[in-house]
Design an enzyme around this catalytic site. Structure first.
Site, mmCIF file in Angstrom:
data_model
loop_
_atom_site.group_PDB
_atom_site.id
_atom_site.type_symbol
_atom_site.label_atom_id
_atom_site.label_comp_id
_atom_site.label_asym_id
_atom_site.label_seq_id
_atom_site.Cartn_x
_atom_site.Cartn_y
_atom_site.Cartn_z
ATOM 1 N N ASP A 153 0.842 -1.192 0.000
ATOM 2 C CA ASP A 153 0.000 0.000 0.000
ATOM 3 C C ASP A 153 0.874 1.237 0.000
ATOM 4 O OD1 ASP A 153 -0.112 1.257 3.102
ATOM 5 O OD2 ASP A 153 0.467 -0.846 2.981
ATOM 6 N N SER A 154 0.454 2.255 -0.739
ATOM 7 C CA SER A 154 1.145 3.542 -0.781
ATOM 8 C C SER A 154 2.611 3.357 -1.175
ATOM 9 C CB SER A 154 0.994 4.257 0.569
ATOM 10 O OG SER A 154 1.370 5.609 0.491
#
Length: 308
Positions: A153-154
């Protein structure tokens, strides 16, 4: 693919995030390091649910956590989770929760999460080196590359793609798939949505002090290096990718542009844009309709990988 307009609950949570971010001056606290110190001291110890075992693995420069099901474990594949945090945030309980969700939607797959080194103490290439090390550890344990799914994520989503660039460039076998939630793929902040979503991004918007403008990880290196900003790399040969992103994100272009480039180079990509959603809305788990849909979609993508 574009999901329907944000739910009422989703809009409420989005507005709460915006108010909280603005009221607490989150951007400035990120810039001066105050927020990272608060996160490190505020979290309670993780209590592993009874249905799992959690093993800590000591590596030379970092540690890893291996979450496994006590019963009905799925040994067909394993998930290598690369957590987010803008390359300055270390392992947190939220990512341990993510590991449990990945285990659930994959019907029992084990999840390995490296607590890789982060900036400013450890700028590039520390995170990439540790991601490569974690991947090689899995191979040394007897897993084949085609059994490994890399999820992130991210910053972790960008790191997952940087890892695959590294593997291709060094003649190594790639994982069978990539799951990327709002991946940070362009650390030059050159995408269109950095401007078009500047006023409405509830987490990063209305300031240039936010995490996405932090350059501690980049240091003196070229931010267009494909190992830092995978957007600028060659995606030919990449495994199938699922990319999820919210339409309100300043990082929207990071997903849209990577998906377009990878597709143009022959990669199978599913890009899902969730209308009205914010950065890493999947962290709401089952509390928002959008996050529930996102995790169901992840489960279906894993099922597809199992059939290939």
């Amino acid at each position: 693919m574009r999901e329907n307009e944000a739910s009422i609950r989703g809009r409420v949570v989005r507005d709460l995030i915006a108010h909280t971010t603005n009221d607490l001056l989150i951007g400035k606290k990120i810039k001066n390091g105050e927020l990272r110190k608060q996160i490190g001291t505020a979290e309670p110890p993780w209590k592993c649910p009874e249905c799992f075992t959690m093993q800590t693995i000591e590596m030379e420069h970092f540690t890893m956590e291996l979450l496994e099901s006590k019963e009905n474990a799925n040994r067909d594949k394993i998930i290598l989770q690369l957590h987010g945090g803008g390359y300055v945030g270390a392992m947190r309980n939220a990512y341990r929760m993510f590991a449990g969700l990945y285990n659930e939607v994959s019907h029992g797959m084990s999840v390995l999460t490296p607590d890789y080194r982060v900036a400013p103490e450890h700028p590039y290439p520390a995170a990439l080196e540790d991601a490569v090390c974690a991947y090689e550890w899995l191979l040394a344990q007897g897993w084949f590359s085609e059994q490994i799914i890399v999820a992130g994520d991210s910053a972790g989503g960008g790191l997952a793609m940087a890892l695959c660039h590294y593997l291709i460039n060094h003649g190594r076998q790639l994982p069978c798939g990539i799951i990327a939630m709002s991946p940070w793929t362009d650390l030059t902040a050159s995408g269109e949505s950095y401007d078009t979503n500047y006023e409405r991004d509830p987490l990063f918007g209305k300031t240039r002090d936010s995490l996405i403008y932090n350059r501690d990880y980049v240091g003196d290196h070229d931010p267009m290096d494909e190992y830092i900003s995978p957007m600028f790399g060659d995606f030919r040969g990449f495994p199938p990718m699922l990319i999820q992103v919210g339409s309100y994100e300043m990082l929207l272009s990071d997903s849209v542009d990577v998906a377009a480039k990878a597709r143009g180079q022959g990669v199978k990509v599913r890009l899902s844009i969730y209308d009205g959603m914010f950065h890493i809305f999947q962290m709401a788990a089952k509390m928002l309709p959008e996050s529930r849909k996102a995790w169901v979609e992840i489960g279906k993508f894993i099922e597809i990988l199992l059939r290939e």
